[in-house]
Design an enzyme around this catalytic site. Structure first.
Site, PDB file in Angstrom:
ATOM      1  N   HIS A 241       7.118  -2.834   4.439  1.00 39.73           N
ATOM      2  CA  HIS A 241       6.167  -1.815   4.906  1.00 39.73           C
ATOM      3  C   HIS A 241       4.737  -2.106   4.422  1.00 39.73           C
ATOM      4  CE1 HIS A 241       9.661   0.668   5.924  1.00 39.73           C
ATOM      5  NE2 HIS A 241      10.112   0.465   4.712  1.00 39.73           N
TER       6      HIS A 241
HETATM    7  C1  BDR Z   1       6.983   3.586   2.089  1.00 40.66           C
HETATM    8  O1  BDR Z   1       7.708   4.353   1.130  1.00 40.66           O
HETATM    9  C2  BDR Z   1       7.824   3.659  -0.067  1.00 40.66           C
HETATM   10  O2  BDR Z   1       9.104   3.791  -0.595  1.00 40.66           O
HETATM   11  C3  BDR Z   1       7.425   2.229   0.219  1.00 40.66           C
HETATM   12  O3  BDR Z   1       6.805   1.632  -0.908  1.00 40.66           O
HETATM   13  C4  BDR Z   1       6.472   2.351   1.360  1.00 40.66           C
HETATM   14  O4  BDR Z   1       5.152   2.589   0.928  1.00 40.66           O
HETATM   15  C5  BDR Z   1       7.892   3.287   3.259  1.00 40.66           C
HETATM   16  O5  BDR Z   1       8.316   4.463   3.853  1.00 40.66           O
END
Ligand code: BDR
Ligand code: CA
Length: 310
Positions: A241
């Protein structure tokens, strides 16, 4: 040269994004890293940022700790996806260099106010608490900010922490609503696009072949997420992500964006954190929010590999 404040909650994928940002000093001038409670508690996200900074050899970049919880909601970490430490199974050590003096929201407000309008770009890869607090503290930053590039939200993909919400927005929906409704120019990397960028076996193997400290650490982090993806979702290759935010800053041509209006659900217990994205606009050219719909995943991984090899 982009002057960047990187606000994050490391976090396995935040850590990979940090390695990317640290490796690109000729493109990104990292003015500050600010950290926030999110994936794990505030002390750990700050420690993790310092640990990643040491592996990257970038002690020149100051790290400021920030909010220890959301504006109104109780904190809820995502340790199930990032391990107890927040960095999966990465071997831990106490960083040699500590945190800088000052709190994240003050530092964000101070840096934006002391630079010419439009000069500072913000990357946000955790809950939006620090930026919302900075906007409250000094509302004049809103019109002085350059682009705010965030990881958060979901439209077509549904949620990842609840059926309708993505974690960063859900963790502090009021902060996200403050940022999105502020009028600041935002570029949004939601699950719709990050789920297109997955560390499949071939991509993970390519990183294993790179012999640098940052690549070895990244391989360890990705293998942790890939194992969870296999065990929990039954999928191959976890989405990366947060690296999408840094990839966009370094190579915007890898992403397709669409102007939209965006509102965050802050009230309903069932759908809190949902991002309502509206593409049917009277005047798309006036939109302040750009929603990413497509990523060139091979391009993102080529960029990641190039940065990790430096
Ligand atoms: C986001 O949530 C976090 O757990 C990850 O680091 C990312 O920023 C993804 O949904
Ligand atoms: Ca994150």
């Amino acid at each position: 040269m982009t002057k960047l404040i990187f606000d994050c909650d490391p976090g396995v994928d935040d850590a990979v994004a940090l390695f990317m940002a640290f490796a690109a000093p000729q493109d990104l001038e990292l003015l500050a890293i600010t950290t926030v409670a999110g994936n794990v508690g505030a002390e750990l996200t700050a420690r993790n940022a310092a640990l990643i900074r040491q592996i990257a050899g970038r002690q020149d970049v100051p790290i400021y700790a920030g909010a220890s919880g959301p504006l109104y909601r109780p904190p809820f970490d995502a340790g199930a996806f990032h391990g107890e430490s927040g960095l999966g199974t990465l071997p831990l050590f106490e960083p040699e260099h500590g945190l800088a003096d000052g709190r994240a929201a003050d530092v964000i407000a101070g840096l934006v106010m002391s630079h010419p309008p439009g000069e500072i770009t913000l990357a946000v890869t955790g809950p939006f608490t620090n930026l919302a607090l900075a906007m409250r503290l000094e509302p004049a930053i809103i019109e002085r900010l350059g682009p705010v590039v965030v990881m958060g939200g979901a439209r077509r993909e549904g949620g990842n922490i609840t059926a309708s919400a993505e974690y960063n927005i859900w963790a502090d929906p009021h902060a996200a609503e403050i940022v999105f409704s502020s009028g600041a120019q935002c570029v949004v990397m939601g699950l719709d696009v990050t789920h297109q960028v997955r560390s499949d076996p071939a991509r993970t193997a390519a990183i294993a072949a790179i012999d640098t400290p940052a690549a070895r650490a990244t391989h360890n982090l990705l293998e942790f997420s890939n194992a969870l993806e296999r065990d929990i979702v039954g999928g191959t290759g976890a989405p990366i992500h947060d690296p999408c935010v840094i990839a966009y800053l370094l190579a915007p041509e890898l992403f397709t964006l669409r102007p939209c209006q965006l509102q965050v659900e802050t009230a309903s217990p069932l759908t809190v954190g949902h991002t309502a994205v509206e593409f049917r606009l009277r005047d798309p050219a006036a939109a302040r929010i750009l929603w990413a719909t497509h990523a060139d995943a091979d391009g993102v991984f080529a960029l990641l590999n190039d940065l990790l090899a430096r």
